[in-house]
Write a protein that holds these residues in place. Structure first.
Motif, PDB file in Angstrom:
ATOM      1  N   ALA A  27       0.862 -11.846   6.421  1.00 51.59           N
ATOM      2  CA  ALA A  27      -0.401 -11.489   7.057  1.00 51.59           C
ATOM      3  C   ALA A  27      -0.219 -11.367   8.560  1.00 51.59           C
ATOM      4  O   ALA A  27       0.553 -12.102   9.177  1.00 51.59           O
ATOM      5  CB  ALA A  27      -1.459 -12.532   6.732  1.00 51.59           C
ATOM      6  N   VAL A  28      -0.935 -10.435   9.147  1.00 51.15           N
ATOM      7  CA  VAL A  28      -0.980 -10.267  10.596  1.00 51.15           C
ATOM      8  C   VAL A  28      -2.460 -10.269  10.985  1.00 51.15           C
ATOM      9  O   VAL A  28      -3.243  -9.479  10.452  1.00 51.15           O
ATOM     10  CB  VAL A  28      -0.322  -8.953  11.043  1.00 51.15           C
ATOM     11  CG1 VAL A  28      -0.477  -8.766  12.559  1.00 51.15           C
ATOM     12  CG2 VAL A  28       1.147  -8.923  10.658  1.00 51.15           C
ATOM     13  N   GLY A  29      -2.838 -11.165  11.851  1.00 49.83           N
ATOM     14  CA  GLY A  29      -4.231 -11.242  12.251  1.00 49.83           C
ATOM     15  C   GLY A  29      -5.151 -11.557  11.084  1.00 49.83           C
ATOM     16  O   GLY A  29      -6.309 -11.137  11.067  1.00 49.83           O
ATOM     17  N   GLU A  35      -3.869  -4.238   3.588  1.00 47.87           N
ATOM     18  CA  GLU A  35      -5.196  -4.065   4.201  1.00 47.87           C
ATOM     19  C   GLU A  35      -5.089  -3.352   5.546  1.00 47.87           C
ATOM     20  O   GLU A  35      -5.972  -2.581   5.929  1.00 47.87           O
ATOM     21  CB  GLU A  35      -5.878  -5.418   4.366  1.00 47.87           C
ATOM     22  CG  GLU A  35      -7.333  -5.327   4.814  1.00 47.87           C
ATOM     23  CD  GLU A  35      -8.238  -4.610   3.818  1.00 47.87           C
ATOM     24  OE1 GLU A  35      -9.281  -4.074   4.252  1.00 47.87           O
ATOM     25  OE2 GLU A  35      -7.910  -4.566   2.613  1.00 47.87           O
ATOM     26  N   TRP A  36      -3.973  -3.570   6.255  1.00 47.34           N
ATOM     27  CA  TRP A  36      -3.783  -2.835   7.509  1.00 47.34           C
ATOM     28  C   TRP A  36      -3.619  -1.343   7.249  1.00 47.34           C
ATOM     29  O   TRP A  36      -4.004  -0.523   8.074  1.00 47.34           O
ATOM     30  CB  TRP A  36      -2.582  -3.382   8.283  1.00 47.34           C
ATOM     31  CG  TRP A  36      -2.914  -4.618   9.059  1.00 47.34           C
ATOM     32  CD1 TRP A  36      -2.472  -5.891   8.834  1.00 47.34           C
ATOM     33  CD2 TRP A  36      -3.788  -4.700  10.198  1.00 47.34           C
ATOM     34  NE1 TRP A  36      -3.015  -6.751   9.758  1.00 47.34           N
ATOM     35  CE2 TRP A  36      -3.811  -6.053  10.609  1.00 47.34           C
ATOM     36  CE3 TRP A  36      -4.535  -3.766  10.912  1.00 47.34           C
ATOM     37  CZ2 TRP A  36      -4.574  -6.498  11.695  1.00 47.34           C
ATOM     38  CZ3 TRP A  36      -5.291  -4.193  12.005  1.00 47.34           C
ATOM     39  CH2 TRP A  36      -5.313  -5.532  12.376  1.00 47.34           C
ATOM     40  N   TRP A  73      -0.783  -2.155  16.492  1.00 50.64           N
ATOM     41  CA  TRP A  73      -0.880  -0.820  17.081  1.00 50.64           C
ATOM     42  C   TRP A  73      -0.413   0.179  16.023  1.00 50.64           C
ATOM     43  O   TRP A  73       0.617  -0.016  15.387  1.00 50.64           O
ATOM     44  CB  TRP A  73       0.014  -0.723  18.311  1.00 50.64           C
ATOM     45  CG  TRP A  73      -0.164   0.531  19.130  1.00 50.64           C
ATOM     46  CD1 TRP A  73       0.470   1.719  18.951  1.00 50.64           C
ATOM     47  CD2 TRP A  73      -1.007   0.693  20.281  1.00 50.64           C
ATOM     48  NE1 TRP A  73       0.076   2.618  19.900  1.00 50.64           N
ATOM     49  CE2 TRP A  73      -0.827   2.031  20.731  1.00 50.64           C
ATOM     50  CE3 TRP A  73      -1.888  -0.135  20.968  1.00 50.64           C
ATOM     51  CZ2 TRP A  73      -1.496   2.530  21.844  1.00 50.64           C
ATOM     52  CZ3 TRP A  73      -2.551   0.365  22.072  1.00 50.64           C
ATOM     53  CH2 TRP A  73      -2.361   1.678  22.498  1.00 50.64           C
ATOM     54  N   PHE A  74      -1.184   1.239  15.836  1.00 45.60           N
ATOM     55  CA  PHE A  74      -0.862   2.228  14.814  1.00 45.60           C
ATOM     56  C   PHE A  74      -0.042   3.373  15.390  1.00 45.60           C
ATOM     57  O   PHE A  74      -0.391   3.944  16.424  1.00 45.60           O
ATOM     58  CB  PHE A  74      -2.146   2.814  14.219  1.00 45.60           C
ATOM     59  CG  PHE A  74      -3.023   1.812  13.517  1.00 45.60           C
ATOM     60  CD1 PHE A  74      -2.477   0.755  12.809  1.00 45.60           C
ATOM     61  CD2 PHE A  74      -4.408   1.933  13.556  1.00 45.60           C
ATOM     62  CE1 PHE A  74      -3.279  -0.168  12.148  1.00 45.60           C
ATOM     63  CE2 PHE A  74      -5.227   1.032  12.897  1.00 45.60           C
ATOM     64  CZ  PHE A  74      -4.665  -0.021  12.193  1.00 45.60           C
ATOM     65  N   ARG A 148       6.895  -0.682   0.001  1.00 41.28           N
ATOM     66  CA  ARG A 148       5.868   0.135  -0.647  1.00 41.28           C
ATOM     67  C   ARG A 148       4.572  -0.668  -0.690  1.00 41.28           C
ATOM     68  O   ARG A 148       4.544  -1.797  -1.189  1.00 41.28           O
ATOM     69  CB  ARG A 148       6.290   0.533  -2.063  1.00 41.28           C
ATOM     70  CG  ARG A 148       5.252   1.424  -2.740  1.00 41.28           C
ATOM     71  CD  ARG A 148       5.710   1.907  -4.091  1.00 41.28           C
ATOM     72  NE  ARG A 148       4.665   2.674  -4.761  1.00 41.28           N
ATOM     73  CZ  ARG A 148       4.791   3.228  -5.968  1.00 41.28           C
ATOM     74  NH1 ARG A 148       5.944   3.099  -6.623  1.00 41.28           N
ATOM     75  NH2 ARG A 148       3.793   3.892  -6.505  1.00 41.28           N
ATOM     76  N   LEU A 149       3.506  -0.087  -0.163  1.00 41.18           N
ATOM     77  CA  LEU A 149       2.209  -0.743  -0.110  1.00 41.18           C
ATOM     78  C   LEU A 149       1.175   0.122  -0.801  1.00 41.18           C
ATOM     79  O   LEU A 149       1.074   1.327  -0.529  1.00 41.18           O
ATOM     80  CB  LEU A 149       1.788  -0.996   1.342  1.00 41.18           C
ATOM     81  CG  LEU A 149       2.724  -1.897   2.169  1.00 41.18           C
ATOM     82  CD1 LEU A 149       2.258  -1.950   3.610  1.00 41.18           C
ATOM     83  CD2 LEU A 149       2.788  -3.292   1.569  1.00 41.18           C
ATOM     84  N   THR A 150       0.405  -0.480  -1.692  1.00 42.46           N
ATOM     85  CA  THR A 150      -0.654   0.211  -2.402  1.00 42.46           C
ATOM     86  C   THR A 150      -1.987  -0.357  -1.958  1.00 42.46           C
ATOM     87  O   THR A 150      -2.215  -1.575  -2.037  1.00 42.46           O
ATOM     88  CB  THR A 150      -0.496   0.027  -3.926  1.00 42.46           C
ATOM     89  OG1 THR A 150       0.789   0.523  -4.325  1.00 42.46           O
ATOM     90  CG2 THR A 150      -1.572   0.775  -4.678  1.00 42.46           C
TER      91      THR A 150
END
Length: 228
Positions: A27-29, A35-36, A73-74, A148-150
């Motif tokens: 998790a970040v923040g 979720e990010w 940051w994106f 890989r993120l879903t």
């Protein structure tokens, strides 16, 4: 509509060991990496078509719409139609979320063309089962294969999310979306200059639109203020 965001480079993996990358589930923040990615897509869709982050040719729009006070940051890839080099200045202390290669789909929640959540998710999965390569090179060093993120089903337009928090559920939007793909979540880089090169491609002949998508982009990053 399916939109692809992001990446294939002709860079070859370096021999040196990579810098650390945030692990899947880290998790970040207070938010999971998956979720990010939801927040990343909402950021991308806060701009009109033609001015979205993955359509930026040179990085001049890198800071637009970013959360200056947030921990992440994106960065963007491309829409699969161009090879780009961008320059971007990023405040020190930010994690970086970068789409390496992924798929996105949104559809109406109700009406003639309505899709269920599982149908929306099914639209974005197939090409990610046919990943051919995913190469990430940071400052000349090859990083591990991206995660890989879903995503969950989410409202792509930030005003309402039926799967979000209590306030979002009071104002559900007319669409829901999902994303699936390979992402890089980097811990904060040291102040100074860095070079990030990303490349990936699919190998699915069953999808005429995106099954052979190739992504190719790189960033010259300035973390924090330049030295005088």
């Amino acid at each position: 509509m399916i939109v692809a965001a992001d990446a294939s480079a002709d860079a070859k993996p370096a021999k040196a060991a990579p810098a650390s990358v945030a692990a899947v589930g880290t998790a970040v923040g207070g938010l999971s990496p998956a979720e990010w990615t939801v927040r990343w897509w909402r950021w991308a869709h806060s701009f009109v078509d033609g001015a979205r982050p993955y359509q930026d040719p040179d990085g001049s729009r890198c800071a637009l719409g970013q959360d200056e006070d947030g921990p992440v940051w994106f960065l963007a890839g491309t829409d699969g139609r161009s090879q780009v080099r961008r320059r971007c200045r990023i405040p020190a202390g930010k994690h970086l979320l970068v789409p390496v290669i992924n798929m996105y789909f949104h559809a109406p929640r109700i009406g003639e063309y309505a899709h269920r959540c599982d149908q929306v998710k099914a639209q974005v999965m197939v090409n990610n089962e046919a990943l051919v390569s995913a190469v990430v090179v940071l400052d000349g060093k090859a990083l591990p294969r991206p995660a890989r993120l879903t995503s969950r089903c989410f409202d792509p337009f930030p005003d309402g999310d039926p799967d979000g928090d209590e306030e979002d559920r009071k104002h559900p939007g007319p669409y829901h979306a999902a994303a699936d793909g390979y992402w890089l979540l980097l811990p904060p880089l040291t102040p100074g200059k860095h070079r990030l090169v990303i490349g990936a491609n699919y190998g699915n002949d069953q999808d005429a639109d995106f099954g052979r998508m190739i992504q190719n982009f790189e960033y010259e990053l300035q973390i924090g203020e330049s030295a005088i």
